[in-house]
Design an enzyme around this catalytic site. Structure first.
Site, PDB file in Angstrom:
ATOM      1  N   LYS A 183       0.849  -1.196   0.000  1.00 17.63           N
ATOM      2  CA  LYS A 183       0.000   0.000   0.000  1.00 17.63           C
ATOM      3  C   LYS A 183       0.881   1.242   0.000  1.00 17.63           C
ATOM      4  O   LYS A 183       1.950   1.244   0.615  1.00 17.63           O
ATOM      5  CB  LYS A 183      -0.873   0.022   1.266  1.00 17.63           C
ATOM      6  N   GLU A 221      -6.330  -9.555   0.352  1.00 14.94           N
ATOM      7  CA  GLU A 221      -6.029 -10.696   1.218  1.00 14.94           C
ATOM      8  C   GLU A 221      -7.214 -11.107   2.088  1.00 14.94           C
ATOM      9  O   GLU A 221      -7.335 -12.275   2.458  1.00 14.94           O
ATOM     10  CB  GLU A 221      -4.829 -10.362   2.118  1.00 14.94           C
ATOM     11  N   ARG A 242     -10.406 -11.438   1.481  1.00  8.54           N
ATOM     12  CA  ARG A 242     -11.309 -12.417   0.873  1.00  8.54           C
ATOM     13  C   ARG A 242     -10.682 -13.809   0.859  1.00  8.54           C
ATOM     14  O   ARG A 242     -11.385 -14.809   0.815  1.00  8.54           O
ATOM     15  CB  ARG A 242     -11.713 -11.945  -0.535  1.00  8.54           C
TER      16      ARG A 242
HETATM   17  N1  BES Z   1      -8.189  -3.844   4.153  1.00  9.51           N
HETATM   18  C1  BES Z   1      -8.356  -3.380   2.832  1.00  9.51           C
HETATM   19  C2  BES Z   1      -9.655  -2.603   2.619  1.00  9.51           C
HETATM   20  C3  BES Z   1      -9.806  -1.319   3.394  1.00  9.51           C
HETATM   21  C4  BES Z   1      -9.618  -0.106   2.768  1.00  9.51           C
HETATM   22  C5  BES Z   1     -10.227  -1.319   4.716  1.00  9.51           C
HETATM   23  C6  BES Z   1      -9.805   1.083   3.481  1.00  9.51           C
HETATM   24  C7  BES Z   1     -10.409  -0.153   5.415  1.00  9.51           C
HETATM   25  C8  BES Z   1     -10.195   1.046   4.790  1.00  9.51           C
HETATM   26  C9  BES Z   1      -8.355  -4.554   1.866  1.00  9.51           C
HETATM   27  O1  BES Z   1      -7.607  -5.638   2.253  1.00  9.51           O
HETATM   28  C10 BES Z   1      -7.789  -4.073   0.581  1.00  9.51           C
HETATM   29  O2  BES Z   1      -6.667  -3.671   0.571  1.00  9.51           O
HETATM   30  N2  BES Z   1      -8.585  -4.086  -0.472  1.00  9.51           N
HETATM   31  C11 BES Z   1      -8.151  -3.663  -1.755  1.00  9.51           C
HETATM   32  C12 BES Z   1      -8.625  -4.680  -2.771  1.00  9.51           C
HETATM   33  C13 BES Z   1      -8.033  -4.505  -4.140  1.00  9.51           C
HETATM   34  C14 BES Z   1      -6.548  -4.777  -4.133  1.00  9.51           C
HETATM   35  C15 BES Z   1      -8.740  -5.442  -5.098  1.00  9.51           C
HETATM   36  C16 BES Z   1      -8.754  -2.299  -2.014  1.00  9.51           C
HETATM   37  O3  BES Z   1      -9.861  -2.040  -1.553  1.00  9.51           O
HETATM   38  O4  BES Z   1      -8.092  -1.473  -2.647  1.00  9.51           O
HETATM   39 ZN    ZN Z   2      -7.311  -5.890   4.247  1.00 12.34          ZN
HETATM   40 MN    MN Z   3      -5.565  -5.466   1.702  1.00  8.79          MN
END
Ligand code: BES
Ligand code: ZN
Ligand code: MN
Length: 485
Positions: A262, A334, A336
């Site tokens: 990230k 991750e 899912r």
């Molecule tokens: N934990 C994150 C989602 C999240 C985002 C939670 C903001 C709380 C606040 C999740 O694991 C994630 O990173 N999702 C990605 C999925 C993508 C790579 C398909 C996302 O939402 O960008």
């Molecule tokens: Zn996550």
């Molecule tokens: Mn994630």
């Protein structure tokens, strides 16, 4: 602390009296057995000095006591949410900063209003200041003693219990990721169920996860020195066996995104990524405290998504517990993966009548709904209605997003059965993530709650009646759902 007393005594350092505008117009005061104070309030009202508008606060000094007249606006216009916000703000205001004991008087005595007031106190004054060094920097409003003028009812004691469950969830989420690791979470759960004869626990550690083939869960945790754990509590509260509701929570103790790291700005709050699991644990606490008469499976999939020399990689394919193969499109998707194995495991081994998963799953859900509503995706209209009903009753809000047959094509992989990212890329990201999960539910009635936007508030001053940090989203909702169904 909150306590109930049937009649106002005006014997505390501070008294808060709530007024709606109609009350002010009719000059109807709540029962106050002090003529001098009654006269003063009436004079203020008659002269239009205090009008009862929402958020209006008028301080009145009487000898050594302070009396706060607090407006909540027009009765038909103000919501219970606004009431919670107003009362919470008063309790945190400078007027009451140094005051420990507060009597809270409300003319309106409906169960909804009393519930909202209890929550304004117990949820509204929560703050995470464990790491404030100076005592005077701690808010400490939760240490106040609030004496609410209302007749005692069992329902109100239950609301207090539920708020304590919310607090446990918030503490788990707010604490450092390296403190709230899988071992810590295991200990918290064991502590909750200790000595409870109607509970049993199954824990799958690294070794068991491997032996049983929960390879998606293991893959996510590959870069971490902490042990992955799938923890499952079986709670038997009903007179007859069977008809279990399963709650499955995402417990990523920290989400760096993995090798698909990230960027700065997206990682700072990712200790919140175990909020789903924390909500399941808060709900477990409530089930025990309320002596819930239902059968429930409480499951949490715990892993840490960090980078390391052993991290799982984009392009990897894993065979998961259900037997399907999954291509990793992005290591940041991750949640899912961990949930897929947890859901498949619970469905196969516990055969619940219905399953609700809860997860901070997608940024896309935040784009779709913002911070005030959790996303709901389900394959069953009755379950949808029941959850929306519980949501409306608790102010723990959900909004339904679609699930439909054609969406399944978007989570297919050219080289495996499934892929953890969708062919649509980010478009509809909340519902394609939910569709990925649905692939592991078999024929079970299922609902998915995406609390990515609602579980945590980043703003320094918080949001609504929630302080900065964890909100406990999902706890009141799931507890109410279980009580009702
Ligand atoms: N934990 C994150 C989602 C999240 C985002 C939670 C903001 C709380 C606040 C999740 O694991 C994630 O990173 N999702 C990605 C999925 C993508 C790579 C398909 C996302 O939402 O960008
Ligand atoms: Zn996550
Ligand atoms: Mn994630």
């Amino acid at each position: 602390m909150i306590a109930f007393r049937p009649t106002a005594k005006l014997d505390k350092q501070a008294t808060v009296i709530l007024f709606d505008q109609d009350q002010v117009k009719k000059r109807s005061l709540p029962q106050i057995n002090n003529r001098q104070i009654r006269e003063e309030i009436l004079t203020l009202i008659k002269n239009g000095i205090f009008r009862g508008e929402n958020q209006e606060v008028f301080p009145l000094g009487v000898k050594k006591q302070i009396i706060l007249l607090v407006g909540v606006g027009k009765k038909e216009k103000t919501s219970l949410t606004a009431l919670r916000i107003t009362v919470r703000n008063v309790l945190l205001s400078n007027h009451l900063k140094k005051i420990k004991d507060v009597e809270l008087i409300t003319h309106e005595q409906s169960e909804d209003v009393i519930t909202a007031l209890i929550e304004a106190v117990l949820i509204g004054t929560y703050s995470w200041d464990k790491y404030k060094s100076k005592e005077e920097d701690k808010q400490k409003a939760e240490e106040k003693n609030i004496y609410l003028i209302t007749a005692k009812k069992k329902e109100y004691d239950d609301i207090i219990s539920i708020c304590n469950g919310v607090t446990l969830t918030r503490n788990l989420v707010n604490e450092n990721a390296d403190v709230t690791n899988s071992t810590y979470i295991e200990r918290v759960i064991k502590e909750l169920i200790r000595g409870r004869k109607n509970t049993s626990i199954e824990i799958l550690n690294q070794k068991e996860l491997k032996a049983k083939g929960l390879n998606l869960h293991l893959a996510v945790n590959q870069g971490s020195p902490n042990e992955p754990k799938l923890i499952i509590v079986r709670y038997r509260g009903a007179a007859t066996d069977g008809n279990f509701t399963a709650l499955v929570g995402k417990g990523i103790t920290f989400d760096t995104g993995g090798l698909n790291l990230k960027p700065t700005g997206s990682m700072e709050t990712m200790r919140c990524d175990m909020s789903g699991a924390a909500s399941v644990i808060g709900t477990l606490k409530n089930a025990i405290a309320l002596n819930l008469r239902k059968n429930v499976i409480f499951a949490v999939g715990i892993a840490e998504n960090v980078t390391g020399s052993r991290s799982y990689k984009p392009g990897d394919i894993f065979k998961c517990y259900s037997g399907k193969t999954v291509e990793i499109g992005n290591t940041d998707a991750e949640g899912r993966l961990v949930l897929a194995d947890a859901i498949a495991y619970v469905v196969k081994n516990y055969k619940p009548a219905r399953l609700i998963d809860i997860a901070t799953l997608t940024g896309a859900c935040v784009v779709a709904l913002g911070y005030d509503y959790s996303g709901l995706v389900t394959n069953n209209d009755d379950l949808s209605r029941a959850l929306v009903h519980a949501s409306n009753a608790t102010d723990d809000r959900v909004w339904r997003l679609p699930s439909y047959p054609e969406i399944k094509d978007y989570v297919k992989s050219p080289i495996a059965d499934l892929k953890n990212t969708s062919v649509l890329k980010g478009a509809g990201g909340a519902i394609t993530a939910a569709e990925f999960l649905r692939q592991f539910t078999g024929s079970t009635i299922w609902a998915h709650l995406d609390i990515a936007g609602t579980a945590f508030t980043d703003s320094p001053k918080g949001r609504w009646y929630y302080s900065h940090g964890a909100t406990g989203a999902g706890v009141r909702l799931l507890t109410r759902y279980l009580l009702n169904n």
